[in-house]
Design a protein around this motif. Structure first.
Motif, PDB file in Angstrom:
ATOM      1  N   UNK A 203      -3.853  -2.026  -4.885  1.00 28.35           N
ATOM      2  CA  UNK A 203      -2.515  -1.450  -4.853  1.00 28.35           C
ATOM      3  C   UNK A 203      -1.742  -1.823  -6.128  1.00 28.35           C
ATOM      4  N   UNK A 204      -1.896  -3.072  -6.550  1.00 22.12           N
ATOM      5  CA  UNK A 204      -1.183  -3.528  -7.744  1.00 22.12           C
ATOM      6  C   UNK A 204      -1.607  -2.722  -8.970  1.00 22.12           C
ATOM      7  N   UNK A 205      -2.912  -2.488  -9.097  1.00 18.88           N
ATOM      8  CA  UNK A 205      -3.435  -1.764 -10.263  1.00 18.88           C
ATOM      9  C   UNK A 205      -3.086  -0.280 -10.205  1.00 18.88           C
ATOM     10  N   UNK A 206      -3.412   0.365  -9.097  1.00 17.95           N
ATOM     11  CA  UNK A 206      -3.238   1.810  -9.004  1.00 17.95           C
ATOM     12  C   UNK A 206      -1.776   2.237  -9.058  1.00 17.95           C
ATOM     13  N   UNK A 207      -0.897   1.416  -8.505  1.00 21.96           N
ATOM     14  CA  UNK A 207       0.527   1.747  -8.486  1.00 21.96           C
ATOM     15  C   UNK A 207       1.292   1.067  -9.625  1.00 21.96           C
ATOM     16  N   UNK A 208       0.580   0.276 -10.422  1.00 27.53           N
ATOM     17  CA  UNK A 208       1.166  -0.425 -11.569  1.00 27.53           C
ATOM     18  C   UNK A 208       2.433  -1.189 -11.157  1.00 27.53           C
ATOM     19  N   UNK A 209       2.252  -1.994 -10.132  1.00 28.55           N
ATOM     20  CA  UNK A 209       3.384  -2.731  -9.570  1.00 28.55           C
ATOM     21  C   UNK A 209       3.767  -3.929 -10.438  1.00 28.55           C
ATOM     22  N   UNK A 210       5.031  -4.255 -10.403  1.00 32.66           N
ATOM     23  CA  UNK A 210       5.538  -5.458 -11.059  1.00 32.66           C
ATOM     24  C   UNK A 210       5.835  -6.477  -9.961  1.00 32.66           C
ATOM     25  N   UNK A 211       5.027  -7.547  -9.912  1.00 28.66           N
ATOM     26  CA  UNK A 211       5.162  -8.555  -8.863  1.00 28.66           C
ATOM     27  C   UNK A 211       5.473  -9.896  -9.508  1.00 28.66           C
ATOM     28  N   UNK A 212       6.515 -10.541  -9.019  1.00 27.30           N
ATOM     29  CA  UNK A 212       6.896 -11.832  -9.599  1.00 27.30           C
ATOM     30  C   UNK A 212       7.371 -12.781  -8.508  1.00 27.30           C
TER      31      UNK A 212
ATOM     32  N   UNK B 209       0.818  -1.222   0.000  1.00 30.28           N
ATOM     33  CA  UNK B 209       0.000   0.000   0.000  1.00 30.28           C
ATOM     34  C   UNK B 209       0.847   1.266   0.000  1.00 30.28           C
ATOM     35  N   UNK B 210       2.128   1.132   0.335  1.00 27.15           N
ATOM     36  CA  UNK B 210       2.985   2.307   0.417  1.00 27.15           C
ATOM     37  C   UNK B 210       4.096   2.301  -0.644  1.00 27.15           C
ATOM     38  N   UNK B 211       3.913   1.494  -1.664  1.00 23.96           N
ATOM     39  CA  UNK B 211       4.934   1.448  -2.707  1.00 23.96           C
ATOM     40  C   UNK B 211       4.739   2.559  -3.724  1.00 23.96           C
ATOM     41  N   UNK B 212       5.835   2.904  -4.364  1.00 20.54           N
ATOM     42  CA  UNK B 212       5.811   3.936  -5.389  1.00 20.54           C
ATOM     43  C   UNK B 212       5.302   3.381  -6.714  1.00 20.54           C
ATOM     44  N   UNK B 213       4.957   4.283  -7.608  1.00 22.41           N
ATOM     45  CA  UNK B 213       4.513   3.902  -8.949  1.00 22.41           C
ATOM     46  C   UNK B 213       5.593   3.062  -9.626  1.00 22.41           C
ATOM     47  N   UNK B 214       5.188   1.969 -10.233  1.00 26.99           N
ATOM     48  CA  UNK B 214       6.076   1.031 -10.929  1.00 26.99           C
ATOM     49  C   UNK B 214       7.063   0.340  -9.982  1.00 26.99           C
ATOM     50  N   UNK B 215       6.679   0.196  -8.720  1.00 23.78           N
ATOM     51  CA  UNK B 215       7.520  -0.523  -7.772  1.00 23.78           C
ATOM     52  C   UNK B 215       7.668  -1.985  -8.166  1.00 23.78           C
ATOM     53  N   UNK B 216       8.745  -2.599  -7.687  1.00 23.55           N
ATOM     54  CA  UNK B 216       9.033  -4.003  -8.031  1.00 23.55           C
ATOM     55  C   UNK B 216       8.992  -4.857  -6.771  1.00 23.55           C
ATOM     56  N   UNK B 217       8.330  -6.002  -6.894  1.00 20.56           N
ATOM     57  CA  UNK B 217       8.155  -6.904  -5.758  1.00 20.56           C
ATOM     58  C   UNK B 217       8.643  -8.302  -6.136  1.00 20.56           C
ATOM     59  N   UNK B 218       9.549  -8.830  -5.328  1.00 24.29           N
ATOM     60  CA  UNK B 218      10.024 -10.202  -5.505  1.00 24.29           C
ATOM     61  C   UNK B 218       9.410 -11.053  -4.407  1.00 24.29           C
TER      62      UNK B 218
END
Length: 358
Positions: A289-298, A259-268
């Motif tokens: 959070x994934x949609x609004x911040x456009x996170x990359x989660x893998x 919830x506190x990540x920046x736009x296009x943040x990366x998550x491993x």
């Protein structure tokens, strides 16, 4: 002359028979923990059964390995849901080769292998492709303990090295959060992030762990999730947001971090230990959070980098030699204490890598 020949033959025959009898009466007996009953909730000692097995003589191409160090890891609890009962419980070990009929695995050398929770193993050295690491001779650690092949210079070390660098792709000046930060993988990830010039916040479960990762390992900040409000602490420690998150725990903590990540943040995503003992893990609402911040989660399994395995080992070794990477092991003595070491690790009783010395 004939009598002498017969006497010599009889002597040789009797010696051979005696040596064979001695061999068979001294056959190797292995101890092993069998996955006896499927775990329901937190593992119980009766879920595993300690048995003794008599091993057969070696065939051509085989070797006998005696366990020296065995690993206990969080993934074992997660994988237990899919394991068939009646087999040796899973896990890696460092073992010394004590007998061999395989030139590639000579007596006296050490192997790293997924032999499971057992004291002695006969192997032909062929890789079992069922999601385990290949059987390999232990690399030269240049004077460092062999046990590191189960930790910072083994699977956990490469999990941190590849899982963080390949998926999070950290840049100097970024803010990185690591959950499970005092474990074998998390403590390693945070140090790599510091090597790469990042600000690092670790989340752990005790003041002792928080002190260790900040005072000894160089993390910039630590949050004790048991005594602090993680959301508020992150807002104070990362007012400009979080760029990378290495997730070892899942659950509510991970929802708060995302919830506190920046736009296009990366998550491993390495693991989800917070839910391993739940029969029906609770689903966290992450999609907004994934949609609004456009996170990359893998998510990842470290086996995908088998073709680069020594790259990770050699780089971690170099960082240790340069004083940039520190480690700690919690060593439990005695094969009979495997279950204790396992459950103690699941309760968070370890700083760094948990291992058992046979």
């Amino acid at each position: 002359m004939t009598v002498l020949i017969r006497s010599l033959y009889s002597l040789l025959r009797n010696t051979h028979v005696a040596s064979q009898r001695s061999y068979w009466t001294n056959m190797v007996k292995a101890k092993a923990y069998i996955y006896h009953k499927r775990f329901e909730g937190f593992p119980k000692e009766t879920d595993l059964k300690l048995v003794e097995e008599e091993l057969p003589p070696l065939s051509r191409g085989e070797f006998l390995a005696e366990a020296v160090y065995l690993s206990v890891d969080p993934y074992m609890r997660a994988y237990a849901r899919t394991l068939p009962t009646g087999n040796t419980f899973i896990g890696q070990q460092i073992a010394r080769i004590v007998e061999s009929k395989n030139k590639d695995f000579p007596v006296g050398k050490y192997v790293v292998a997924s032999f499971g929770w057992r004291t002695h193993t006969i192997s032909n050295g062929v890789h079992n492709p069922s999601g385990t690491l290949p059987i390999t001779l232990l690399p030269d650690f240049q004077g460092l303990p062999e046990s590191l092949g189960l930790g910072v210079l083994g699977m956990p070390g490469n999990t941190a090295y590849f899982g963080f660098l390949e998926l999070c792709r950290p840049k100097a000046g970024e803010t990185v959060v690591v959950s499970g930060a005092a474990g074998a993988v998390g403590s390693h990830v945070g140090q790599i992030a510091k090597i790469k010039g990042c600000t690092v916040i670790g989340i752990a479960g005790s003041d002792e762990k928080c002190k260790w990762i900040t005072h000894e390992l160089g993390f910039d900040h630590a949050i004790n999730y048991k005594t602090q409000d993680v959301e508020q602490a992150l807002q104070e420690l990362a007012p400009k947001g979080i760029d990378c998150y290495f997730d070892n725990v899942g659950g509510e903590i991970s929802s708060t971090v995302l919830s506190q990540m920046n736009l296009f943040g990366r998550v491993s995503v390495c693991g989800a230990i917070s839910g391993y003992n739940d029969e029906k893990p609770k689903a966290a609402v992450l999609q907004p959070y994934i949609v609004m911040k456009q996170l990359q989660i893998e998510g990842f399994m470290v086996y995908r980098w088998l073709d680069r395995w020594l790259e990770g080992v050699n780089q971690n070794l170099k960082w240790i030699q340069e004083g940039k990477l520190k480690y700690r092991e919690k060593v439990t003595e005695g094969f009979g204490n495997m279950f204790y070491a396992f459950t103690d690790m699941l309760k968070g009783g370890n700083l760094g890598k948990a291992i058992v010395k046979v």
